[in-house]
Structure formats: structure tokens, C-alpha cells
Write an enzyme that holds these catalytic residues in place. Structure first.
Site, PDB file in Angstrom:
ATOM      1  N   CYS A  88       1.662   2.672   3.465  1.00 22.50           N
ATOM      2  CA  CYS A  88       1.902   1.813   4.640  1.00 22.50           C
ATOM      3  C   CYS A  88       3.323   2.018   5.181  1.00 22.50           C
ATOM      4  CB  CYS A  88       1.663   0.358   4.212  1.00 22.50           C
ATOM      5  SG  CYS A  88       2.639  -0.883   5.047  1.00 22.50           S
ATOM      6  N   TYR A 142       0.899  -1.151   0.000  1.00 20.80           N
ATOM      7  CA  TYR A 142       0.000   0.000   0.000  1.00 20.80           C
ATOM      8  C   TYR A 142       0.936   1.199   0.000  1.00 20.80           C
ATOM      9  CZ  TYR A 142      -3.332  -3.257   2.306  1.00 20.80           C
ATOM     10  OH  TYR A 142      -4.118  -4.317   2.644  1.00 20.80           O
ATOM     11  N   PHE A 200       5.266   0.088   6.963  1.00 20.53           N
ATOM     12  CA  PHE A 200       6.159  -1.071   6.808  1.00 20.53           C
ATOM     13  C   PHE A 200       6.660  -1.169   5.364  1.00 20.53           C
ATOM     14  CE2 PHE A 200       2.970  -2.038  10.080  1.00 20.53           C
ATOM     15  CZ  PHE A 200       3.814  -2.118  11.177  1.00 20.53           C
ATOM     16  N   CYS A 201       5.761  -0.865   4.416  1.00 25.21           N
ATOM     17  CA  CYS A 201       6.154  -0.895   2.995  1.00 25.21           C
ATOM     18  C   CYS A 201       7.165   0.217   2.725  1.00 25.21           C
ATOM     19  CB  CYS A 201       4.935  -0.697   2.091  1.00 25.21           C
ATOM     20  SG  CYS A 201       3.634  -1.898   2.408  1.00 25.21           S
TER      21      CYS A 201
HETATM   22  N1  GSH Z   1       5.047  -6.950  10.858  1.00 24.55           N
HETATM   23  C1  GSH Z   1       4.613  -6.675   9.513  1.00 24.55           C
HETATM   24  C2  GSH Z   1       3.355  -5.826   9.594  1.00 24.55           C
HETATM   25  C3  GSH Z   1       2.749  -5.637   8.222  1.00 24.55           C
HETATM   26  C4  GSH Z   1       1.383  -4.995   8.339  1.00 24.55           C
HETATM   27  O1  GSH Z   1       0.750  -4.992   9.399  1.00 24.55           O
HETATM   28  N2  GSH Z   1       0.934  -4.472   7.204  1.00 24.55           N
HETATM   29  C5  GSH Z   1      -0.381  -3.919   7.143  1.00 24.55           C
HETATM   30  C6  GSH Z   1      -0.407  -2.712   6.225  1.00 24.55           C
HETATM   31  S1  GSH Z   1       0.336  -1.297   6.949  1.00 24.55           S
HETATM   32  C7  GSH Z   1      -1.339  -4.938   6.554  1.00 24.55           C
HETATM   33  O2  GSH Z   1      -1.091  -5.474   5.502  1.00 24.55           O
HETATM   34  N3  GSH Z   1      -2.432  -5.233   7.276  1.00 24.55           N
HETATM   35  C8  GSH Z   1      -3.396  -6.215   6.876  1.00 24.55           C
HETATM   36  C9  GSH Z   1      -4.549  -5.672   6.125  1.00 24.55           C
HETATM   37  O3  GSH Z   1      -4.472  -4.656   5.464  1.00 24.55           O
HETATM   38  O4  GSH Z   1      -5.570  -6.354   6.185  1.00 24.55           O
HETATM   39  C10 GSH Z   1       5.734  -5.988   8.734  1.00 24.55           C
HETATM   40  O5  GSH Z   1       6.614  -5.379   9.369  1.00 24.55           O
HETATM   41  O6  GSH Z   1       5.768  -6.091   7.499  1.00 24.55           O
END
Ligand code: GSH
Length: 329
Positions: A107, A104, A109-110
Site C-alpha cells: 500500500c 498491506y 500510504f503504508c
Molecule cells: N488517507 C489515508 C488513506 C488510507 C487508505 O486508503 N488505505 C487503503 C489501503 S492502500 C485502505 O486501507 N483501504 C481500505 C480497504 O482496504 O478496505 C492515508 O493516507 O492513510
């Protein structure tokens, strides 16, 4: 109308559901960097790494001109050249051939992974995932972003992705002292366990900030036209309430004070150095920069820079990371 209300309730329930998962994700933690503002900012503060490169070319191609500036001018030029912190591209044989980031746009993390790829000048393609249907990652068992495909191998979780790529391209790391590595590790943990949790309560703090955040999210994310309209308002409203829950969960009473305190804690951690890594960024610098990048030009990021000492370091990071190595489709 019916479609809009179905969409709204789906956004709402997904937002509320995912918020329990940590920092308030999906539509929730998506936050933003505004490219026009970034360009303006680079223009105002001076060199990006590309302008740094042209500075070096000018220096090496025109020695006569440099000499003609006299001793004082030359000294100023040397000082200015030292201010430019360039990227660190790995040797070509270590650069992966085919890198695709499922993300995203906003985001944190991205953005952490992107800061790493940009700084190491690793070219990558981006697939923007629709946070509602997630159809772009249907093929994967992992339902979060970022997902990074590296020469056909699926990597998940931002810190694990960076560990894996960093280990490959930064084998000289083993030569660094143990205390440097421990310090870097400690701050990377601080980013994942503390800093990211402060972001959502800040960017959804009140209705106008929640709308500002969702305006960016919907302008830059992968949404259909009707999703854009619904997500902006339903998402902003939902996240306003979710951010109150997150504050409780992470024991935050005053979200702005917590953000300022985190920024000051980071600057204290730098201990007078340009970067935590010394004269160049390390993985902790890249992690802090990556997660802050989406909020930097939102109200909360502007307030943070205005009310804390983090701005100079942030500008050095912008210069060091420079242009994105993303391959435009
Ligand atoms: N620990 C993971 C966390 C990743 C995360 O929580 N990503 C979120 C987006 S900011 C996500 O995809 N959430 C699930 C969703 O959108 O349903 C990392 O560091 O990559």
C-alpha cells in the site's frame, strides 16, 4: 470450487467498492517493491547507507592509508563521502519504545509511513493485514491501513501519522524558514491529492501489468493459499476495469504520460537540489519516495525511470533511507 468462486466474488465486490473510496484501495491500490531487485539495484548503484557507514569507518580508522593515496585520491574520497546521505536518527530519548505498523505490504500510504520510520531509524514491528478478512484490525474502529500503534496510542492516516511523529522528533523544524515549510507542505499535499491517484491506472493499465502487480501483492501480502490464487486473477481482472474508472474520475487520459509528467514536475520542483529539503530529504521527499517505492520495480516504475529524469533523485533517496528499521519477528 464453490469456495473459490465465493472468494472471487468477494474480492471483486470489495475491490470495486473500495475503488470508489479514492485511489482504489485494499487489494486494489496495493502495489509493490521487489526486494531482490532492490538489493540488485543497490549493488549496481553502489552504496546504501550501511556501505556509507563502513566507508566512514574506513576513513577514520586508516588515516595513514588515506594520506598515502596522495592529494588527488584524498580529494576524490572527500567528494565521494559527500555523496553519502545518511539517515537522521533522533536522540534516543525521543525514539518511541514500541511501534507497530498495521499495513498491506504494497500500500502506498503504508510505504509512506515506512519511508519515514526507516529514514529516522525508528524500529517498528509489522502486522500484515489480510485485506479480505481484516481480522488483524478487528479491534479498531478505523478500517483502513496504515494504523500505527505508538507506545499504546493508535495513530491513523499516513500524513497525520507523519505529522505527529515528525513534530515530536523534529522540533528543530520550527527553526526552518516559513518558505521551506510551505514548500514541503505544498508537495506533501501534491503527493496525497495528485501523485497517488496516478498509480493505480498505471499498475493495472493492461492485463499483463495488472497480473504483474497482483503477483507481487499476493506473494507479499497476508493471504491464505486459496486466496492467493483467486485474488491474483480475480483482483487483476477487477482492477483492470477499476483503473479505467479511476482514469475517468481523475481526468487522466494517458496514464503513462501522467506518470511521466508527475515525475518531471517533481524533478522541476527540486530545482537543482539533491533533495527538496536541500542536502537531506524532508518530509515531502520521503512522501514522494514512499508512494513510488512499491511501483519502482514494476513495469510502470521502470518506464518512469527510463523516460524521465527522476532516477538520480530516486537513487539518492534509496541511499539516504538505507536499510529498513523494521524488527523482524
Ligand atoms: N488517507 C489515508 C488513506 C488510507 C487508505 O486508503 N488505505 C487503503 C489501503 S492502500 C485502505 O486501507 N483501504 C481500505 C480497504 O482496504 O478496505 C492515508 O493516507 O492513510
Amino acid at each position: 470450487m464453490r469456495r473459490a468462486s465465493t472468494l472471487a466474488s468477494s474480492v471483486l465486490s470489495r475491490t470495486l467498492a473500495t475503488a470508489h473510496g479514492g485511489v482504489g484501495v485494499g487489494v486494489a491500490t496495493s502495489i509493490a517493491v521487489h526486494h531482490n531487485q532492490r538489493l540488485l539495484q543497490v549493488a549496481l548503484y553502489g552504496s546504501s547507507s550501511s556501505s556509507g557507514a563502513s566507508y566512514t569507518r574506513w576513513w577514520s580508522k586508516s588515516p595513514a592509508r588515506v594520506l598515502s593515496l596522495g592529494v588527488a585520491g584524498a580529494l576524490i574520497s572527500v567528494a565521494a563521502a559527500q555523496e553519502v546521505h545518511a539517515k537522521e536518527p533522533p536522540p534516543p530519548e525521543l525514539v518511541p519504545k514500541d511501534v507497530v505498523l498495521y499495513q498491506y505490504e504494497a500500500c502506498p500510504f503504508c510505504n509512506k509511513v515506512k519511508a519515514f520510520l526507516d529514514y529516522y531509524d525508528i524500529p517498528y514491528k509489522v502486522v500484515e493485514v489480510n485485506p479480505i478478512s481484516k481480522k488483524e484490525i478487528k479491534w479498531s474502529d478505523y478500517k483502513k491501513v496504515p494504523i500505527l500503534m505508538v507506545d499504546g496510542e493508535q495513530l491513523i492516516d499516513s500524513s497525520a501519522i507523519i505529522d505527529k511523529l515528525g513534530g515530536k522528533i523534529h522540533s528543530d523544524k520550527r527553526a526552518d524558514s516559513k518558505s521551506d515549510n510551505d514548500e514541503e507542505k505544498k508537495w506533501r499535499g501534491w503527493v496525497d491529492n495528485h501523485l497517488v491517484h496516478i498509480l493505480s491506472p498505471n499498475i493495472y493499465r493492461n492485463t499483463s501489468e495488472a497480473l504483474e502487480s497482483f503477483d507481487y501483492i499476493t506473494s507479499n501480502g497476508n493471504f491464505s493459499f486459496s486466496e492467493k490464487i483467486t485474488v491474483k486473477y480475480a483482483g487483476a481482472a477487477a482492477m483492470y476495469f477499476v483503473s479505467k474508472k479511476l482514469k475517468k474520475k481523475y481526468n487522466i487520459t494517458d496514464e503513462r504520460a501522467a506518470l511521466y509528467e508527475a515525475a518531471e514536475t517533481w524533478v522541476d520542483g527540486l530545482n537543482g537540489r539533491d533533495f527538496l529539503g536541500g542536502c537531506k530529504p524532508n518530509l515531502a521527499d520521503l512522501a514522494v519516495y514512499g508512494v513510488l517505492r512499491p511501483i519502482r520495480y514494476l513495469r510502470s516504475g521502470k518506464d518512469m525511470v527510463e523516460h524521465t529524469r527522476i532516477g538520480d533523485w530516486y537513487t539518492r533517496m534509496e541511499n539516504a533511507v538505507g536499510e529498513s528499521s523494521r524488527i523482524k519477528a
